[in-house]
Enzyme design. Structure first.
Site, short mmCIF file in Angstrom:
data_model
loop_
_atom_site.label_atom_id
_atom_site.label_comp_id
_atom_site.label_asym_id
_atom_site.label_seq_id
_atom_site.Cartn_x
_atom_site.Cartn_y
_atom_site.Cartn_z
N ALA A 65 -39.76 -16.18 60.26
CA ALA A 65 -39.65 -16.75 58.92
C ALA A 65 -40.52 -15.92 57.99
O ALA A 65 -41.47 -15.27 58.43
CB ALA A 65 -40.11 -18.19 58.95
N GLY A 108 -39.12 -17.30 63.98
CA GLY A 108 -37.78 -17.73 63.58
C GLY A 108 -36.70 -16.75 64.01
O GLY A 108 -35.54 -17.14 64.18
N GLU A 111 -35.91 -17.72 67.41
CA GLU A 111 -35.22 -19.02 67.34
C GLU A 111 -33.78 -18.87 66.86
O GLU A 111 -32.88 -19.58 67.33
CB GLU A 111 -36.01 -19.96 66.43
N GLU A 131 -46.22 -17.96 66.34
CA GLU A 131 -46.65 -18.84 65.24
C GLU A 131 -48.09 -19.32 65.39
O GLU A 131 -48.78 -19.58 64.41
CB GLU A 131 -45.72 -20.06 65.13
C1 HXC Z 1 -42.89 -11.62 55.83
C2 HXC Z 1 -42.99 -9.70 57.06
C3 HXC Z 1 -42.84 -10.43 58.25
C4 HXC Z 1 -42.69 -11.85 58.15
C5 HXC Z 1 -43.04 -8.35 58.76
N1 HXC Z 1 -43.11 -8.42 57.42
N2 HXC Z 1 -42.87 -9.57 59.28
N3 HXC Z 1 -43.01 -10.30 55.86
N4 HXC Z 1 -42.73 -12.39 56.91
N5 HXC Z 1 -42.49 -12.62 59.22
C6 HXC Z 1 -43.30 -7.32 56.48
C7 HXC Z 1 -44.72 -6.80 56.49
O1 HXC Z 1 -45.56 -7.60 55.67
C8 HXC Z 1 -44.54 -5.42 55.93
O2 HXC Z 1 -44.37 -5.48 54.53
C9 HXC Z 1 -43.18 -5.00 56.51
O3 HXC Z 1 -42.51 -6.20 56.86
C10 HXC Z 1 -43.32 -4.16 57.76
O4 HXC Z 1 -44.14 -4.86 58.68
P1 HXC Z 1 -45.43 -4.20 59.38
O5 HXC Z 1 -46.29 -5.31 59.82
O6 HXC Z 1 -46.03 -3.17 58.50
O7 HXC Z 1 -44.74 -3.47 60.62
P2 HXC Z 1 -45.40 -3.16 62.03
O8 HXC Z 1 -46.81 -2.65 61.87
O9 HXC Z 1 -44.41 -2.28 62.72
O10 HXC Z 1 -45.50 -4.55 62.79
C11 HXC Z 1 -44.33 -5.26 63.14
C12 HXC Z 1 -44.66 -6.74 63.53
C13 HXC Z 1 -45.48 -7.38 62.38
C14 HXC Z 1 -45.49 -6.72 64.82
C15 HXC Z 1 -43.34 -7.44 63.78
O11 HXC Z 1 -44.79 -7.15 61.17
C16 HXC Z 1 -45.66 -8.85 62.56
O12 HXC Z 1 -46.48 -9.27 63.36
N6 HXC Z 1 -44.92 -9.64 61.78
C17 HXC Z 1 -45.08 -11.09 61.77
C18 HXC Z 1 -44.49 -11.68 63.01
C19 HXC Z 1 -44.67 -13.21 63.03
O13 HXC Z 1 -45.82 -13.71 63.03
N7 HXC Z 1 -43.55 -13.93 63.03
C20 HXC Z 1 -43.58 -15.39 63.02
C21 HXC Z 1 -43.49 -15.86 61.60
S1 HXC Z 1 -43.63 -17.62 61.52
P3 HXC Z 1 -45.31 -4.63 53.54
O14 HXC Z 1 -44.85 -5.06 52.19
O15 HXC Z 1 -46.70 -4.96 53.87
O16 HXC Z 1 -44.96 -3.21 53.86
C22 HXC Z 1 -42.14 -18.20 61.92
C23 HXC Z 1 -42.02 -19.68 61.89
C24 HXC Z 1 -40.62 -20.10 62.17
O17 HXC Z 1 -41.24 -17.49 62.18
C25 HXC Z 1 -40.52 -21.55 62.04
C26 HXC Z 1 -39.53 -21.95 61.01
C27 HXC Z 1 -39.46 -23.45 60.78
#
Ligand code: HXC
Length: 257
Positions: A65, A108, A111, A131
């Protein structure tokens, strides 16, 4: 139809949805959610479509998400707006859905893959529910669908540590149908999807309903549902054609496909 965050395409009887927010690793914001749901429902009501593929990029199926979008929300907003509620409409699609996953399928994103009937993974895929590292838990079915699919102990390992699994581990655990070399993923998924879409729609719909029932009900109720759905298919021309074609040693010519 032109969308902002996804690309759609119809190839034969297969509807393709490609998540397309490359700068955010396909993070699932509300626009993307609405567009995926709208596109999937449009394919679902089209009798010319017998399978739907959802895919992302080589680097990310979806990294979860959109954290930046949801960060400032209040609990009341999440509840009252039902912020991720539309995803349940994607999960309710009757047409067989296939997630073609390369790269990150996190939070997400994992999911969303779990909402699909088949998950075909590139060897580059990484699945996880990180998460907990953000101070929350899965909210689009991760804890529930994962626990049912791979058991509570493996699920706890993912959800409490936030670690990821590679494609091989995810296949062993049971959330991946097949693993393919990354450079062959889309071609092979296209073949799989075309093969499914060539089957008769009444039986495909009965099959996806039976699969959903398996996850949603106790065994006795599921077995009753399956028996009824199986019997009902004997009212279809496609059942008569499929069985006649077998007896006559020829390819079936299904009407509803
Ligand atoms: C918003 C995101 C994002 C996310 C990545 N980006 N994931 N933006 N939401 N979930 C953005 C980064 O901010 C960055 O933007 C660009 O995408 C590239 O990501 P990087 O982090 O620079 O890439 P990398 O170093 O290769 O790392 C990849 C990654 C990391 C390991 C996947 O991006 C990461 O950990 N992302 C978050 C993963 C996460 O926690 N997902 C769960 C979310 S909560 P900029 O502008 O900085 O370049 C969820 C809840 C669901 O999903 C429940 C729903 C009800």
């Amino acid at each position: 139809m032109t969308y902002e965050t996804i690309l759609t395409e119809t190839r034969g009887r297969v509807g393709w949805i490609t998540l397309n927010r490359p700068n955010a690793l396909n993070a699932l914001n509300t626009t993307l959610m609405s567009e995926v749901v709208e596109a999937a429902e449009a394919f679902d009501v089209d009798p010319g479509i017998g399978a739907i593929v959802v895919t992302g990029s080589a680097k990310a199926f979806a990294a979860g998400a959109d954290i930046k979008e949801m960060e400032a929300k209040t609990s009341v907003e999440m509840i009252v707006d039902d912020h991720f509620g539309a995803w349940s409409r994607f999960a309710a699609v009757r047409t067989p859905t296939i997630a073609a996953v390369a790269g990150y399928a996190l939070g997400g994103g994992c999911e969303l893959a779990l909402m699909c009937d088949l998950v075909i993974a590139a060897d580059s895929a990484r699945f996880g529910q990180p998460e907990i590292t953000l101070g929350v838990i899965p909210g689009m079915g991760g804890s529930q669908r994962l626990a049912r699919a791979i058991g509570s102990y493996k699920t706890a390992d993912l959800i409490l540590t936030g670690r990821t699994m590679d494609a091989a581990e995810a296949e062993r655990a049971g959330i991946v149908s097949r693993v393919l070399p990354a450079d062959r993923l889309l071609d092979e998924v296209a073949d799989i999807a075309e093969g499914i879409a060539a089957k008769p729609l009444p039986a495909l719909y009965a099959a996806t309903a039976a699969l959903d029932t398996a996850l949603e009900t106790p065994l006795a109720e599921g077995l009753r549902f399956e028996k009824q759905a199986f019997a009902a298919l004997f009212a279809t021309e496609d059942q008569k054609e499929g069985m006649a074609a077998f007896r006559e040693k020829r390819e079936p010519r299904f009407r509803h496909r």
